[in-house]
Design a protein around this motif. Structure first.
Motif, PDB file in Angstrom:
ATOM      1  N   TYR A  15       6.666 -11.613  -2.691  1.00 20.36           N
ATOM      2  CA  TYR A  15       6.854 -10.225  -3.091  1.00 20.36           C
ATOM      3  C   TYR A  15       6.161  -9.304  -2.089  1.00 20.36           C
ATOM      4  O   TYR A  15       5.000  -9.523  -1.752  1.00 20.36           O
ATOM      5  CB  TYR A  15       6.269  -9.970  -4.484  1.00 20.36           C
ATOM      6  CG  TYR A  15       7.071 -10.615  -5.594  1.00 20.36           C
ATOM      7  CD1 TYR A  15       8.262 -10.050  -6.024  1.00 20.36           C
ATOM      8  CD2 TYR A  15       6.636 -11.780  -6.199  1.00 20.36           C
ATOM      9  CE1 TYR A  15       9.001 -10.627  -7.037  1.00 20.36           C
ATOM     10  CE2 TYR A  15       7.365 -12.373  -7.221  1.00 20.36           C
ATOM     11  CZ  TYR A  15       8.551 -11.793  -7.625  1.00 20.36           C
ATOM     12  OH  TYR A  15       9.273 -12.370  -8.622  1.00 20.36           O
ATOM     13  N   ASP A  16       6.863  -8.295  -1.622  1.00 22.88           N
ATOM     14  CA  ASP A  16       6.262  -7.261  -0.782  1.00 22.88           C
ATOM     15  C   ASP A  16       5.734  -6.157  -1.687  1.00 22.88           C
ATOM     16  O   ASP A  16       6.050  -6.105  -2.879  1.00 22.88           O
ATOM     17  CB  ASP A  16       7.291  -6.674   0.186  1.00 22.88           C
ATOM     18  CG  ASP A  16       7.667  -7.634   1.299  1.00 22.88           C
ATOM     19  OD1 ASP A  16       6.794  -8.413   1.722  1.00 22.88           O
ATOM     20  OD2 ASP A  16       8.823  -7.604   1.745  1.00 22.88           O
ATOM     21  N   ALA A  17       4.952  -5.260  -1.123  1.00 23.01           N
ATOM     22  CA  ALA A  17       4.416  -4.132  -1.878  1.00 23.01           C
ATOM     23  C   ALA A  17       4.604  -2.853  -1.073  1.00 23.01           C
ATOM     24  O   ALA A  17       4.618  -2.872   0.156  1.00 23.01           O
ATOM     25  CB  ALA A  17       2.938  -4.349  -2.177  1.00 23.01           C
ATOM     26  N   ASP A  18       4.775  -1.763  -1.781  1.00 19.70           N
ATOM     27  CA  ASP A  18       4.782  -0.434  -1.171  1.00 19.70           C
ATOM     28  C   ASP A  18       3.426   0.201  -1.441  1.00 19.70           C
ATOM     29  O   ASP A  18       2.833   0.007  -2.512  1.00 19.70           O
ATOM     30  CB  ASP A  18       5.892   0.434  -1.770  1.00 19.70           C
ATOM     31  CG  ASP A  18       7.264  -0.085  -1.399  1.00 19.70           C
ATOM     32  OD1 ASP A  18       7.549  -0.159  -0.189  1.00 19.70           O
ATOM     33  OD2 ASP A  18       8.045  -0.420  -2.311  1.00 19.70           O
ATOM     34  N   PHE A  19       2.928   0.959  -0.482  1.00 25.86           N
ATOM     35  CA  PHE A  19       1.622   1.600  -0.601  1.00 25.86           C
ATOM     36  C   PHE A  19       1.845   3.100  -0.711  1.00 25.86           C
ATOM     37  O   PHE A  19       2.323   3.732   0.226  1.00 25.86           O
ATOM     38  CB  PHE A  19       0.744   1.228   0.594  1.00 25.86           C
ATOM     39  CG  PHE A  19       0.461  -0.247   0.636  1.00 25.86           C
ATOM     40  CD1 PHE A  19      -0.634  -0.768  -0.019  1.00 25.86           C
ATOM     41  CD2 PHE A  19       1.321  -1.117   1.290  1.00 25.86           C
ATOM     42  CE1 PHE A  19      -0.888  -2.137  -0.007  1.00 25.86           C
ATOM     43  CE2 PHE A  19       1.080  -2.487   1.308  1.00 25.86           C
ATOM     44  CZ  PHE A  19      -0.027  -2.991   0.656  1.00 25.86           C
ATOM     45  N   VAL A  20       1.508   3.653  -1.875  1.00 24.33           N
ATOM     46  CA  VAL A  20       1.832   5.037  -2.197  1.00 24.33           C
ATOM     47  C   VAL A  20       0.548   5.856  -2.258  1.00 24.33           C
ATOM     48  O   VAL A  20      -0.382   5.521  -3.002  1.00 24.33           O
ATOM     49  CB  VAL A  20       2.579   5.132  -3.549  1.00 24.33           C
ATOM     50  CG1 VAL A  20       2.977   6.562  -3.844  1.00 24.33           C
ATOM     51  CG2 VAL A  20       3.803   4.211  -3.539  1.00 24.33           C
ATOM     52  N   GLN A  21       0.518   6.936  -1.466  1.00 23.24           N
ATOM     53  CA  GLN A  21      -0.629   7.835  -1.475  1.00 23.24           C
ATOM     54  C   GLN A  21      -0.527   8.769  -2.678  1.00 23.24           C
ATOM     55  O   GLN A  21       0.538   9.334  -2.942  1.00 23.24           O
ATOM     56  CB  GLN A  21      -0.679   8.652  -0.194  1.00 23.24           C
ATOM     57  CG  GLN A  21      -0.934   7.825   1.027  1.00 23.24           C
ATOM     58  CD  GLN A  21      -1.017   8.674   2.281  1.00 23.24           C
ATOM     59  OE1 GLN A  21      -1.147   9.897   2.228  1.00 23.24           O
ATOM     60  NE2 GLN A  21      -0.923   8.028   3.428  1.00 23.24           N
ATOM     61  N   CYS A  22      -1.651   8.924  -3.386  1.00 25.05           N
ATOM     62  CA  CYS A  22      -1.686   9.765  -4.577  1.00 25.05           C
ATOM     63  C   CYS A  22      -2.919  10.666  -4.520  1.00 25.05           C
ATOM     64  O   CYS A  22      -3.969  10.262  -4.020  1.00 25.05           O
ATOM     65  CB  CYS A  22      -1.747   8.916  -5.841  1.00 25.05           C
ATOM     66  SG  CYS A  22      -0.397   7.729  -6.009  1.00 25.05           S
ATOM     67  N   THR A  23      -2.777  11.861  -5.051  1.00 25.77           N
ATOM     68  CA  THR A  23      -3.884  12.811  -5.141  1.00 25.77           C
ATOM     69  C   THR A  23      -4.186  13.079  -6.609  1.00 25.77           C
ATOM     70  O   THR A  23      -3.286  13.410  -7.377  1.00 25.77           O
ATOM     71  CB  THR A  23      -3.541  14.133  -4.430  1.00 25.77           C
ATOM     72  OG1 THR A  23      -3.240  13.846  -3.063  1.00 25.77           O
ATOM     73  CG2 THR A  23      -4.707  15.106  -4.490  1.00 25.77           C
ATOM     74  N   LEU A  24      -5.455  12.905  -6.974  1.00 31.83           N
ATOM     75  CA  LEU A  24      -5.910  13.118  -8.342  1.00 31.83           C
ATOM     76  C   LEU A  24      -6.845  14.317  -8.360  1.00 31.83           C
ATOM     77  O   LEU A  24      -7.682  14.457  -7.469  1.00 31.83           O
ATOM     78  CB  LEU A  24      -6.659  11.890  -8.861  1.00 31.83           C
ATOM     79  CG  LEU A  24      -6.062  10.519  -8.530  1.00 31.83           C
ATOM     80  CD1 LEU A  24      -6.989   9.416  -9.010  1.00 31.83           C
ATOM     81  CD2 LEU A  24      -4.695  10.371  -9.122  1.00 31.83           C
ATOM     82  N   TRP A  25      -6.725  15.158  -9.364  1.00 32.50           N
ATOM     83  CA  TRP A  25      -7.528  16.371  -9.443  1.00 32.50           C
ATOM     84  C   TRP A  25      -8.404  16.406 -10.690  1.00 32.50           C
ATOM     85  O   TRP A  25      -8.125  15.750 -11.682  1.00 32.50           O
ATOM     86  CB  TRP A  25      -6.630  17.609  -9.467  1.00 32.50           C
ATOM     87  CG  TRP A  25      -5.973  17.871  -8.149  1.00 32.50           C
ATOM     88  CD1 TRP A  25      -4.724  17.495  -7.769  1.00 32.50           C
ATOM     89  CD2 TRP A  25      -6.541  18.557  -7.029  1.00 32.50           C
ATOM     90  NE1 TRP A  25      -4.480  17.900  -6.486  1.00 32.50           N
ATOM     91  CE2 TRP A  25      -5.572  18.559  -6.010  1.00 32.50           C
ATOM     92  CE3 TRP A  25      -7.771  19.162  -6.800  1.00 32.50           C
ATOM     93  CZ2 TRP A  25      -5.801  19.149  -4.773  1.00 32.50           C
ATOM     94  CZ3 TRP A  25      -7.995  19.749  -5.577  1.00 32.50           C
ATOM     95  CH2 TRP A  25      -7.023  19.744  -4.584  1.00 32.50           C
ATOM     96  N   ARG A  26      -9.472  17.154 -10.619  1.00 33.31           N
ATOM     97  CA  ARG A  26     -10.380  17.502 -11.702  1.00 33.31           C
ATOM     98  C   ARG A  26     -10.874  16.279 -12.482  1.00 33.31           C
ATOM     99  O   ARG A  26     -11.346  15.324 -11.909  1.00 33.31           O
ATOM    100  CB  ARG A  26      -9.728  18.544 -12.604  1.00 33.31           C
ATOM    101  CG  ARG A  26      -9.397  19.837 -11.858  1.00 33.31           C
ATOM    102  CD  ARG A  26      -8.703  20.861 -12.742  1.00 33.31           C
ATOM    103  NE  ARG A  26      -8.383  22.072 -12.004  1.00 33.31           N
ATOM    104  CZ  ARG A  26      -7.287  22.226 -11.248  1.00 33.31           C
ATOM    105  NH1 ARG A  26      -6.413  21.256 -11.132  1.00 33.31           N
ATOM    106  NH2 ARG A  26      -7.079  23.367 -10.617  1.00 33.31           N
TER     107      ARG A  26
END
Length: 120
Positions: free
Chosen positions: A44-55
């Motif tokens: 299985y391959d994986a995708d790497f997703v950038q996420c921004t979390l606030w407060r």
């Protein structure tokens, strides 16, 4: 129009907390999301997703999660651009989290070579 995304994956490194100039908590994380099919090598391959979390979402995630923690993120895709030090336009696509759920205990089942491919 609809701009909504839901992801469940594992943190690729320990989240870090920063604060903006006006005091808002923010954390930028990357989650590894396994693809639902095997590659030619049978893995299985994986995708790497950038996420921004606030407060408070950022503060809670930093406090309770570590590398390998499985989290669920619901949010929206955002694209922005800026000019780097060489004067070139840099485009960034990321998920801005509206809600984060801590899904389960830490267990690293993302393929080892997937982490190695991004230098982890």
């Amino acid at each position: 129009m609809i701009n909504q995304v839901t992801l469940v994956g594992r943190l690729t490194k320990d989240p870090e907390l920063r604060y903006t100039a006006d005091g808002k908590a923010v954390s930028n994380v990357t989650i590894a999301v396994n693809r639902p099919f095997r590659n030619q090598a049978g893995e299985y391959d994986a995708d790497f997703v950038q996420c921004t979390l606030w407060r408070k979402t950022a503060e809670n995630t930093v406090q309770y999660c570590r590398r390998g923690s499985m989290i669920g993120i619901t949010g929206r895709i955002q694209t922005r651009r800026y000019e780097n030090q060489e004067g070139k336009q840099v485009y960034v696509t990321e998920v801005v989290a509206e809600m984060v759920q801590f899904v389960g205990p830490k267990k690293l089942d993302v393929p080892k070579q997937a982490y190695e491919s991004i230098g982890l």
